[in-house]
Design a protein around this motif. Structure first.
Motif, PDB file in Angstrom:
ATOM      1  N   ALA B 107       3.921   2.527  -6.484  1.00 32.67           N
ATOM      2  CA  ALA B 107       4.192   2.828  -5.077  1.00 32.67           C
ATOM      3  C   ALA B 107       4.236   1.547  -4.261  1.00 32.67           C
ATOM      4  O   ALA B 107       5.102   1.359  -3.405  1.00 32.67           O
ATOM      5  N   THR B 108       3.292   0.625  -4.546  1.00 35.18           N
ATOM      6  CA  THR B 108       3.244  -0.619  -3.779  1.00 35.18           C
ATOM      7  C   THR B 108       4.433  -1.511  -4.107  1.00 35.18           C
ATOM      8  O   THR B 108       4.985  -2.160  -3.222  1.00 35.18           O
ATOM      9  N   LEU B 109       4.833  -1.524  -5.374  1.00 36.28           N
ATOM     10  CA  LEU B 109       6.005  -2.325  -5.750  1.00 36.28           C
ATOM     11  C   LEU B 109       7.220  -1.886  -4.936  1.00 36.28           C
ATOM     12  O   LEU B 109       8.055  -2.692  -4.554  1.00 36.28           O
ATOM     13  N   PHE B 110       7.313  -0.578  -4.683  1.00 34.39           N
ATOM     14  CA  PHE B 110       8.454  -0.054  -3.929  1.00 34.39           C
ATOM     15  C   PHE B 110       8.159   0.057  -2.440  1.00 34.39           C
ATOM     16  O   PHE B 110       8.910   0.691  -1.705  1.00 34.39           O
ATOM     17  N   VAL B 112       6.002   1.731  -0.676  1.00 36.18           N
ATOM     18  CA  VAL B 112       5.786   3.058  -0.092  1.00 36.18           C
ATOM     19  C   VAL B 112       4.563   2.977   0.819  1.00 36.18           C
ATOM     20  O   VAL B 112       3.508   2.535   0.381  1.00 36.18           O
ATOM     21  N   PRO B 113       4.685   3.403   2.093  1.00 29.19           N
ATOM     22  CA  PRO B 113       3.536   3.338   3.000  1.00 29.19           C
ATOM     23  C   PRO B 113       2.377   4.192   2.476  1.00 29.19           C
ATOM     24  O   PRO B 113       2.590   5.231   1.834  1.00 29.19           O
ATOM     25  N   ASP B 119       0.365  11.672   0.185  1.00 26.03           N
ATOM     26  CA  ASP B 119       0.961  13.012   0.200  1.00 26.03           C
ATOM     27  C   ASP B 119       1.869  13.221  -1.002  1.00 26.03           C
ATOM     28  O   ASP B 119       1.820  14.239  -1.670  1.00 26.03           O
ATOM     29  N   ARG B 120       2.690  12.219  -1.227  1.00 18.18           N
ATOM     30  CA  ARG B 120       3.706  12.363  -2.262  1.00 18.18           C
ATOM     31  C   ARG B 120       3.085  12.408  -3.655  1.00 18.18           C
ATOM     32  O   ARG B 120       3.510  13.195  -4.499  1.00 18.18           O
ATOM     33  N   ILE B 156       7.850   8.235  -7.019  1.00 13.09           N
ATOM     34  CA  ILE B 156       6.923   8.020  -5.904  1.00 13.09           C
ATOM     35  C   ILE B 156       7.631   7.422  -4.686  1.00 13.09           C
ATOM     36  O   ILE B 156       7.222   7.632  -3.557  1.00 13.09           O
ATOM     37  N   HIS B 157       8.719   6.706  -4.906  1.00 11.51           N
ATOM     38  CA  HIS B 157       9.401   6.083  -3.767  1.00 11.51           C
ATOM     39  C   HIS B 157      10.611   6.903  -3.315  1.00 11.51           C
ATOM     40  O   HIS B 157      11.463   6.395  -2.581  1.00 11.51           O
ATOM     41  N   THR B 158      10.649   8.180  -3.733  1.00 11.18           N
ATOM     42  CA  THR B 158      11.702   9.101  -3.310  1.00 11.18           C
ATOM     43  C   THR B 158      13.101   8.501  -3.504  1.00 11.18           C
ATOM     44  O   THR B 158      13.831   8.262  -2.537  1.00 11.18           O
TER      45      THR B 158
END
Lengths: 376, 314
Positions: B107-110, B112-113, B119-120, B156-158
């Motif tokens: 998530a952090t690599l992409f 994502v807040p 939530d995701r 995770i990053h939609t």
């Protein structure tokens, strides 16, 4: 970008913490090697097993033998009766040095004639043989001087005058010529190189093997962020290695540290950049951890031998001397020994420091370029 | 393959990739519409993985162009990265990290807040049936769970486009069902999914299929139309000894292809009405009297074998 670098570092730290043996693997082999080097790596030759064949049986010949024993350099392991026994002792390795005193030794000496003495050395280990022969010459010279003084006593005050130039030896920086003082600083560089290169190479190759490398590369992370995240932990581990071995060497082996810790930190940092570049370069040449391991073995040995750690660079063939110029360990050893024993600063050490900086930047650039290509 | 502009989420034209002297992909054209589940089907070495990796921007094509949601992947792979997610046959997980830590890492690599991430990941883990395993080390998960965690990390990053390379190979049936549940959910949200698969039942769930062979697309259509396109008709020969029946039918007049399927043999013939009695007689002549011959609807595997024309893989 700091978020991505941060999460890379967090991940490395977590992986290290989950690995129960990591700390053990990082520290224990290092200390064991320092101990081994500190105690075993020495050029001094003591207690050389010696066989004596005394065919003269005179007071002079016995006196000569006692001169050898008195130094502690030679241990008489055998008194031979025949030349054949002498040969046998050398052949079987029971003795390294043979002293043969022929009949008529004392008589010739008393008459002021040349009294030949035969010394044979097992040259299998050329280094030991050479050093032992050096001791033999010293002892015989001393014996000769005493014998001459006894034969023709000179008036007091005129002793040896005009006979020879008296040599006053005064080694600087290591007055006792303690080999440890020479080896321990060198051990820091060697062990750090081995550990940092292999850790870096294996860590990157493991990511390639497991498939996380490809996964990371489809994310928006930039290659340099990945590389920084991957190498920074090993940079810190490398600095910790240096500190650990330094403290151990100073406290345990009483090696003096007269220089500036800051110069040491600067030199070590530059060296570590080069070592990390080397490790990364290695990782681009290997597909599996086994390959990386084999490459590491293949690479580190020449770096070690051609560094001046134990074998003087000046004595190497010209071609190999050129190779030492691209060996970061060569420069680091100069810096380490200078900081430990001489206490000189950057004003004197700037050439090796600059060389390491240039090599570090070069290796890192090369490896980053290769790393980018290896992703395809 | 001409769709109205804007509708096409993944567009590839004239893709070529060589590895040394080997041409892995030779001139591929693809146009995948937004919200489609598009399947790449073909034998090993047909070029599925190579195509996937080029679409993901990790492998540069030797020729051709790729557009992903309007972004030129070849020219600007960095801009395409946040839009897509690529899941190789084995997703790279850190086995010494927990499920939650792996998700946090990707998530952090992409970028994502944090709030979105919580939530995701909750939502995705629930869909994967993995909520109770958040604190488990990834290395201690079963194969199916690992693959589902890979999918969670990949989603995770939609991403707008999801590229899955044989995602359910070696995954147990329960996990596969969860997996497909998540994929159908994504399609609702307009995510375009491109997957390669070796499972025929999975291929039939796709909206369209491209049949790959030797680095080229042989056929590309919906599963239903591919079945219609299959030349001839299919007869199922059910008997106690299918292997013997297979040998007996081989080479009979009008037989276009054979596929041994466990308890039966699928026989593709030019004309079902005419050949069924002929085959019955032939089998009886060889001592197989219990054979039950009925016309059947072709499965995608039959179509696959018939269209690629590489004989019977059984």
């Amino acid at each position: 970008m700091f978020e991505r670098l941060y999460v890379m570092l967090v991940k490395e730290f977590l992986e290290l913490r989950r690995d129960r043996w990591a700390m053990f693997r990082l520290i224990v082999p290092l200390l064991i090697q320092v101990l081994v080097f500190g105690y075993a790596a020495t050029f001094t030759v003591n207690h050389v097993s010696t066989v004596v064949l005394d065919l003269d049986h005179s007071q002079a010949s016995r006196s000569l033998v006692s001169h050898f024993v008195a130094t502690g350099r030679f241990d008489i392991v055998d008194i031979a009766q025949t030349q054949l026994q002498v040969t046998h002792a050398i052949d079987t390795g029971r003795a390294v040095v043979a002293i043969v005193i022929h009949a008529g030794f004392a008589e010739k000496l008393g008459n002021g004639r040349t009294a030949p003495l035969q010394v044979s050395v097992d040259g299998t280990n050329s280094n030991t043989a050479l050093i032992a022969l050096g001791y033999v010459s010293l002892i015989v010279a001393q014996f000769q001087a005493e014998a001459m003084a006894n034969a023709w006593p000179l008036p007091a005050g005129a002793a040896a005058a005009g006979a020879a130039v008296p040599l006053q030896e005064r080694p600087w920086f290591n007055e006792g010529l303690d080999d440890r003082w020479f080896f321990i600083p060198g051990v820091i560089g060697t062990l750090t190189l081995i550990q940092v290169v292999s850790l870096t190479a294996l860590a990157v190759v493991r990511e390639r093997e497991v498939g996380t490398l490809e996964q990371i590369m489809v994310s928006p992370i930039r290659p340099f962020e990945f590389i920084l995240g991957k190498t920074l932990p090993f940079f810190l581990i490398g600095l910790a290695d240096v500190a650990l071995v330094t403290i151990f060497g100073v406290l345990w082996f009483r090696v003096p540290f007269v220089g500036s810790p800051l110069v040491m930190l600067l030199g070590s940092s530059l060296f570590l950049v080069a070592a990390l570049g080397l490790g990364l370069l290695l990782s681009t040449l290997a597909r599996t951890q086994q390959q990386a391991f084999a490459l590491n073995f293949f690479l580190v040995n020449p770096f070690f031998i051609l560094s001046g750690f134990a074998f003087p660079i000046a004595a190497m063939p010209q071609v190999l001397q050129w190779f030492t110029l691209i060996n970061p360990l060569r420069y680091y050893l100069v810096v380490l020994r200078a900081v430990f024993l001489k206490g000189v600063g950057v004003d004197v050490l700037w050439p090796p420091l600059t060389a390491m900086g240039v090599l570090g930047v070069g290796l890192l650039t090369l490896s980053v370029l290769r790393f980018r290509k290896s992703l395809d | 393959m001409t769709d109205p502009a804007g509708e096409v989420a993944v567009l590839a034209r004239g893709l070529v990739r060589r590895f040394g002297p080997v041409s892995a992909v030779r001139g591929i054209d693809l146009a995948v519409r937004r919200g489609e589940i598009f399947g790449l089907v073909g034998p090993d070495g047909a070029g599925k993985t190579t195509i996937m990796r080029m679409l993901a921007g990790v492998l540069r094509p030797d020729a051709g162009e790729i557009h992903l949601e309007g972004v030129d992947v070849v020219a600007d792979p960095e801009r395409a990265k946040p839009l897509l997610s690529y899941m190789p046959q084995r997703f790279g997980l850190y086995e010494d990290l927990t499920v939650a830590e792996n998700i946090f890492f990707y998530a952090t690599l992409f970028a994502v807040p944090a709030r979105v991430r919580r939530d995701r990941s909750q939502e995705l883990l629930a869909a994967a049936g993995m909520l109770p395993f958040r604190r488990r080390l990834a290395g201690q998960l079963s194969g199916g769970m690992k693959q589902k965690l890979g999918l969670v990390c990949a989603l995770i990053h939609t991403p707008r486009v999801l590229l899955l390379d044989e995602p359910t190979t070696g995954v147990d049936p329960v996990s596969r069902r969860d997996f497909w549940g998540i994929l159908y959910g994504l399609r609702e949200h307009g995510v375009t999914i491109l997957l390669s698969t070796a499972y025929m039942d999975e291929a039939e769930r796709c909206s369209r299929l491209a049949l790959l062979h030797a680095g080229a697309i042989r056929h590309c259509d919906t599963p239903a139309r591919l079945k219609q396109a299959m030349p001839g008709a299919l007869l199922a020969v059910v008997t106690r000894d299918a292997r013997r029946a297979h040998a007996a039918v081989e080479g009979a007049a009008g037989v276009l292809g054979l596929l041994l399927m466990g308890d039966r043999v699928n026989v593709r013939v030019d004309d079902a009405e005419r050949r069924a009695p002929e085959l019955r007689a032939r089998l009886a002549g060889q001592g197989i009297a219990d054979a039950d011959i009925t016309p059947i609807e072709p499965g995608i595997e039959d179509v696959f074998v018939a269209l690629l024309g590489s004989g019977s893989p059984a």
